[in-house]
Design an enzyme around this catalytic site. Structure first.
Site, PDB file in Angstrom:
ATOM      1  N   SER A 193       0.852  -1.186   0.000  1.00 46.16           N
ATOM      2  CA  SER A 193       0.000   0.000   0.000  1.00 46.16           C
ATOM      3  C   SER A 193       0.890   1.239   0.000  1.00 46.16           C
ATOM      4  CB  SER A 193      -0.860   0.013   1.268  1.00 46.16           C
ATOM      5  OG  SER A 193      -1.543   1.242   1.424  1.00 46.16           O
ATOM      6  N   TYR A 237      -2.609  -0.374  10.736  1.00 44.98           N
ATOM      7  CA  TYR A 237      -2.709  -0.785   9.322  1.00 44.98           C
ATOM      8  C   TYR A 237      -1.401  -0.503   8.597  1.00 44.98           C
ATOM      9  CZ  TYR A 237      -4.155  -0.997   4.429  1.00 44.98           C
ATOM     10  OH  TYR A 237      -4.232  -1.298   3.080  1.00 44.98           O
TER      11      TYR A 237
HETATM   12  P1  NDP Z   1     -11.474  -5.646  -0.424  1.00 40.41           P
HETATM   13  O1  NDP Z   1     -12.012  -5.530   0.954  1.00 40.41           O
HETATM   14  O2  NDP Z   1     -12.392  -5.388  -1.559  1.00 40.41           O
HETATM   15  O3  NDP Z   1     -10.828  -7.091  -0.618  1.00 40.41           O
HETATM   16  C1  NDP Z   1     -10.121  -7.728   0.408  1.00 40.41           C
HETATM   17  C2  NDP Z   1     -10.026  -9.199   0.096  1.00 40.41           C
HETATM   18  O4  NDP Z   1      -9.300  -9.830   1.162  1.00 40.41           O
HETATM   19  C3  NDP Z   1     -11.387  -9.860  -0.014  1.00 40.41           C
HETATM   20  O5  NDP Z   1     -11.395 -10.698  -1.146  1.00 40.41           O
HETATM   21  C4  NDP Z   1     -11.465 -10.703   1.258  1.00 40.41           C
HETATM   22  O6  NDP Z   1     -12.164 -11.913   0.999  1.00 40.41           O
HETATM   23  C5  NDP Z   1      -9.995 -11.026   1.501  1.00 40.41           C
HETATM   24  N1  NDP Z   1      -9.738 -11.440   2.874  1.00 40.41           N
HETATM   25  C6  NDP Z   1      -9.909 -10.744   4.009  1.00 40.41           C
HETATM   26  N2  NDP Z   1      -9.631 -11.529   5.072  1.00 40.41           N
HETATM   27  C7  NDP Z   1      -9.257 -12.737   4.578  1.00 40.41           C
HETATM   28  C8  NDP Z   1      -8.843 -13.962   5.144  1.00 40.41           C
HETATM   29  N3  NDP Z   1      -8.758 -14.116   6.479  1.00 40.41           N
HETATM   30  N4  NDP Z   1      -8.540 -14.996   4.329  1.00 40.41           N
HETATM   31  C9  NDP Z   1      -8.640 -14.865   2.989  1.00 40.41           C
HETATM   32  N5  NDP Z   1      -9.023 -13.736   2.384  1.00 40.41           N
HETATM   33  C10 NDP Z   1      -9.332 -12.688   3.177  1.00 40.41           C
HETATM   34  O7  NDP Z   1     -10.206  -4.696  -0.472  1.00 40.41           O
HETATM   35  P2  NDP Z   1      -9.095  -4.386  -1.591  1.00 40.41           P
HETATM   36  O8  NDP Z   1      -9.382  -5.115  -2.831  1.00 40.41           O
HETATM   37  O9  NDP Z   1      -8.933  -2.944  -1.628  1.00 40.41           O
HETATM   38  O10 NDP Z   1      -7.807  -4.989  -0.865  1.00 40.41           O
HETATM   39  C11 NDP Z   1      -6.877  -5.848  -1.500  1.00 40.41           C
HETATM   40  C12 NDP Z   1      -5.480  -5.532  -0.984  1.00 40.41           C
HETATM   41  O11 NDP Z   1      -5.072  -4.250  -1.467  1.00 40.41           O
HETATM   42  C13 NDP Z   1      -5.366  -5.469   0.539  1.00 40.41           C
HETATM   43  O12 NDP Z   1      -4.173  -6.088   0.954  1.00 40.41           O
HETATM   44  C14 NDP Z   1      -5.315  -3.971   0.820  1.00 40.41           C
HETATM   45  O13 NDP Z   1      -4.657  -3.682   2.012  1.00 40.41           O
HETATM   46  C15 NDP Z   1      -4.556  -3.497  -0.416  1.00 40.41           C
HETATM   47  N6  NDP Z   1      -4.736  -2.061  -0.681  1.00 40.41           N
HETATM   48  C16 NDP Z   1      -5.950  -1.575  -1.074  1.00 40.41           C
HETATM   49  C17 NDP Z   1      -6.112  -0.215  -1.298  1.00 40.41           C
HETATM   50  C18 NDP Z   1      -7.427   0.384  -1.669  1.00 40.41           C
HETATM   51  O14 NDP Z   1      -7.557   1.635  -1.641  1.00 40.41           O
HETATM   52  N7  NDP Z   1      -8.429  -0.387  -2.041  1.00 40.41           N
HETATM   53  C19 NDP Z   1      -4.989   0.716  -1.160  1.00 40.41           C
HETATM   54  C20 NDP Z   1      -3.752   0.090  -0.776  1.00 40.41           C
HETATM   55  C21 NDP Z   1      -3.648  -1.254  -0.564  1.00 40.41           C
HETATM   56  P3  NDP Z   1     -13.154 -12.657   2.016  1.00 40.41           P
HETATM   57  O15 NDP Z   1     -13.730 -11.619   2.947  1.00 40.41           O
HETATM   58  O16 NDP Z   1     -14.169 -13.267   1.100  1.00 40.41           O
HETATM   59  O17 NDP Z   1     -12.301 -13.674   2.695  1.00 40.41           O
END
Ligand code: NDP
Length: 256
Positions: free
Chosen positions: A154, A167
């Site tokens: 990030s 975070y």
């Molecule tokens: P979302 O919340 O849309 O997606 C997060 C994903 O992580 C979901 O598919 C969720 O699936 C999965 N997840 C959460 N907990 C678990 C777990 N215990 N086991 C397996 N899967 C898990 O967020 P983003 O797409 O934005 O996030 C994706 C990545 O990008 C993250 O690492 C985030 O920190 C990073 N990021 C995002 C930014 C943004 O602005 N969107 C900016 C910077 C970084 P499920 O709940 O079905 O398990």
């Protein structure tokens, strides 16, 4: 002597790519894009209904490209679960080419809110989940003599903001672990960190602290779509084996 290939073995030009957190946001966009590019994607997350919908959504593209998407229930906080995720992909396809560690949560709050359970959850998913993936895939990549780790960090891996102490700490850790992995790895293993800025997704939905949620509405007002990050992942994967894209930062032009 002929070596028996698993039934679904992908041709060498196509990769077997594991994506954690593929049920929404960036992970779903990355998985969908890689299917259209002809890769075999193993998509992991807890919400398997979302993964099934993604498989249906990408079925036509898969038919055209020769790629595919296999949904797998995965909780990255469970080390055995992650090991089984990697092993199942190897059993099915005969190899694993790329592990994209994308699963993440972001329940922001000030430290004095003392939402200790949420701190723990961020450490469990964003840090331990990443380490579980490395523990499962590194021996496979070493045995194969090839492999590619991609970590979704990030811009929070490069700066700290109020409500983001824990975070950002998890993302600094993700950055450091991935950079350490790069330095220690055999040259046959590629390592990429991708640091997104504000991207449309469900990430902010995990915020329970009212003040942090309020601040995020302004901070996240100018987001780019997750396809922008999928493009960066695609670029890193498409480089020839002797080219290792180590780090990409992608943020909205309006995010300063
Ligand atoms: P979302 O919340 O849309 O997606 C997060 C994903 O992580 C979901 O598919 C969720 O699936 C999965 N997840 C959460 N907990 C678990 C777990 N215990 N086991 C397996 N899967 C898990 O967020 P983003 O797409 O934005 O996030 C994706 C990545 O990008 C993250 O690492 C985030 O920190 C990073 N990021 C995002 C930014 C943004 O602005 N969107 C900016 C910077 C970084 P499920 O709940 O079905 O398990």
């Amino acid at each position: 002597m002929t070596t028996q290939q698993p039934e679904n073995a992908a041709p060498a030009s196509r990769k077997v790519v594991l994506v954690t957190g593929a049920s929404s946001g960036i992970g779903a966009a990355v998985a969908a894009r890689l299917v259209t590019e002809g890769h075999q994607v193993v998509a992991g997350a807890r919400r398997t209904d979302r993964l099934q919908a993604l498989a249906q959504h990408t079925a036509e593209a898969a038919g055209r490209s020769g790629g595919g998407l296999q949904p797998v229930r995965l909780d990255v906080t469970d080390r055995a679960d992650v090991a089984a995720f990697v092993q199942a992909a190897r059993d099915r396809h005969g190899r694993v080419d790329v592990l994209i560690s994308n699963a993440g949560v972001m329940p922001l709050s000030r430290l004095d809110s003392l939402l200790v359970d949420e701190w723990d959850r961020m450490i469990d998913v964003n840090v331990r989940g990443l380490l579980h993936g490395i523990a499962a895939a590194l021996p496979v990549f070493t045995a194969q003599g090839s492999g590619h780790f991609v970590t979704l960090a990030s811009v929070g891996a490069h700066e700290v903001v109020p409500t983001g102490a824990v975070y950002c700490a998890t993302k600094y850790a993700a950055w450091a672990i991935t950079e350490g992995l790069r330095q220690e790895s055999d040259p046959s293993i590629r390592v990429t960190t991708i640091s997104p800025g504000v991207v449309t997704s469900e990430l902010a939905d995990t915020i329970t602290d009212a003040g942090a949620a309020d601040a995020m509405r302004t901070y996240r007002a100018h987001a780019i779509g997750p396809d922008a990050i999928a493009g960066a992942v695609s670029y890193a994967l498409a480089q020839p084996p002797d080219v290792d894209v180590n780090e990409i930062v992608v943020r909205p032009t309006r995010q300063r």
